[in-house]
Design an enzyme around this catalytic site. Structure first.
Site, PDB file in Angstrom:
ATOM      1  N   CYS A 159      34.573  32.887  32.697  1.00 50.63           N
ATOM      2  CA  CYS A 159      35.260  32.870  31.612  1.00 50.63           C
ATOM      3  C   CYS A 159      35.398  31.628  31.000  1.00 50.63           C
ATOM      4  O   CYS A 159      34.346  30.943  30.484  1.00 50.63           O
ATOM      5  CB  CYS A 159      36.473  33.571  31.895  1.00 50.63           C
ATOM      6  SG  CYS A 159      36.813  35.156  32.790  1.00 50.63           S
ATOM      7  N   ASP A 210      33.040  43.432  26.493  1.00 49.36           N
ATOM      8  CA  ASP A 210      33.356  41.978  26.781  1.00 49.36           C
ATOM      9  C   ASP A 210      33.297  41.226  25.502  1.00 49.36           C
ATOM     10  O   ASP A 210      32.264  40.976  24.886  1.00 49.36           O
ATOM     11  CB  ASP A 210      32.332  41.093  27.756  1.00 49.36           C
ATOM     12  CG  ASP A 210      32.592  39.710  28.058  1.00 49.36           C
ATOM     13  OD1 ASP A 210      33.697  39.355  27.277  1.00 49.36           O
ATOM     14  OD2 ASP A 210      32.020  39.338  28.722  1.00 49.36           O
ATOM     15  N   HIS A 244      35.398  42.599  30.916  1.00 50.68           N
ATOM     16  CA  HIS A 244      35.625  40.949  30.999  1.00 50.68           C
ATOM     17  C   HIS A 244      36.397  40.447  32.197  1.00 50.68           C
ATOM     18  O   HIS A 244      37.676  41.060  32.104  1.00 50.68           O
ATOM     19  CB  HIS A 244      35.835  40.451  29.602  1.00 50.68           C
ATOM     20  CG  HIS A 244      36.155  38.847  29.840  1.00 50.68           C
ATOM     21  ND1 HIS A 244      35.089  37.940  29.314  1.00 50.68           N
ATOM     22  CD2 HIS A 244      37.109  38.210  29.915  1.00 50.68           C
ATOM     23  CE1 HIS A 244      35.507  36.673  29.384  1.00 50.68           C
ATOM     24  NE2 HIS A 244      36.902  36.896  29.773  1.00 50.68           N
TER      25      HIS A 244
END
Length: 276
Positions: A159, A210, A244
């Site tokens: 991330c 995502d 995600h």
């Protein structure tokens, strides 16, 4: 810069980091490729920057290191420490630099009913954690490690940390790069810049849902790097049923997410074994 709702969602994993309890060698379940290598974990200041350092307890290459570049939950997040321990158990000297300087998004944001949502992060946290604040500690750690004899760095970023894998690769600070559901990249600019400036083989662990690295960006990465066009090496994995954040804080009670998290870890270890 922005975040999506899944940047502030996930599951805190079970286990005891090696740096907290020497008896934890048998207390936490590790992600292993072939066989376990006992490790030691500790907190250490490198150039004044606090770092979680996971060291294989057997002989390992003293000129190589893996930089674990964390998400917004930082170096003190138990999930990150457990993963660093697992990298060390696979033979890699692994460092999680606290480039958030002791000010991560609190992990209780992952608890049901928390009011620390993505809007709170964007309004209250992100303005104080730009590259002008977070990149210098990372550079300091790299400098200290170089002074200690580390010449070859691998970096794996999750991330928020994925941005720094790209930045380090642009400057060829790292020898090999891995990102999982990266955030804060500009498409296609950063992909094209990586292709034109970096010599670091790139592994991308991605997922279908995502917002930060969406399917169109994934397809663009394949277009730019794929079919042997990126000579140093390129591979992108996609893990179905994952969102995600899956690679570091996915729900291990969900079979597809568990398979995705463990698969991404295994692929990362194999990428480092091949190129680092």
């Amino acid at each position: 810069m922005s975040f999506c709702e899944h940047c502030v969602k996930g599951v805190i994993h079970e286990g005891v980091p090696k740096g907290e309890d020497s008896a934890a060698q048998s207390a936490s379940k590790s992600l292993l490729v072939d066989f376990p290598i006992l490790t030691t974990g500790k907190w250490e200041k490198l150039g004044g920057v606090e770092c979680y350092v996971a060291t294989p307890a057997v002989e390992y290459p003293k000129d190589k290191a893996v930089l674990f570049l964390s998400d917004i939950f930082g170096a003190h997040f138990i999930n990150a420490q457990l993963m660093a321990d697992s990298f060390a158990e696979n033979g890699f000297y692994t460092i999680i630099p606290d480039y958030l300087s002791g000010d991560p998004v609190p992990s209780h944001a992952l608890s049901p009913g928390s009011d620390l949502d993505v809007n709170w992060v964007l309004t209250n946290w992100l303005p104080h954690h730009g590259a002008d604040v977070t990149r210098p500690p990372l550079d300091t750690v790299v400098k200290v490690l170089r002074e200690r004899g580390i010449s070859d760095f691998g970096a794996t970023g999750y991330c928020f940390g994925g941005r720094y894998v790209f930045d380090l690769a642009f400057e060829n600070v790292i020898k090999v790069g891995v990102v999982a559901h990266p955030s804060h990249l500009k498409f296609p600019f950063d992909l094209e810049k990586y292709f034109s400036t970096s010599k670091a083989p790139l592994l991308i662990n991605s997922c279908p849902v995502d917002f930060m690295f969406p399917p169109e960006a994934q397809a663009k990465a394949d277009e730019i790097f794929g079919d042997g066009k990126f000579v140093p090496g390129y591979k992108r994995n996609i893990y179905e049923g994952c969102l995600h954040g899956f690679a570091v804080r996915g729900d291990m009670n969900d079979p597809k997410v568990k398979a995705g998290k463990e698969g991404a870890f295994k692929e990362t270890v194999e990428w480092f074994n091949r190129y680092l």
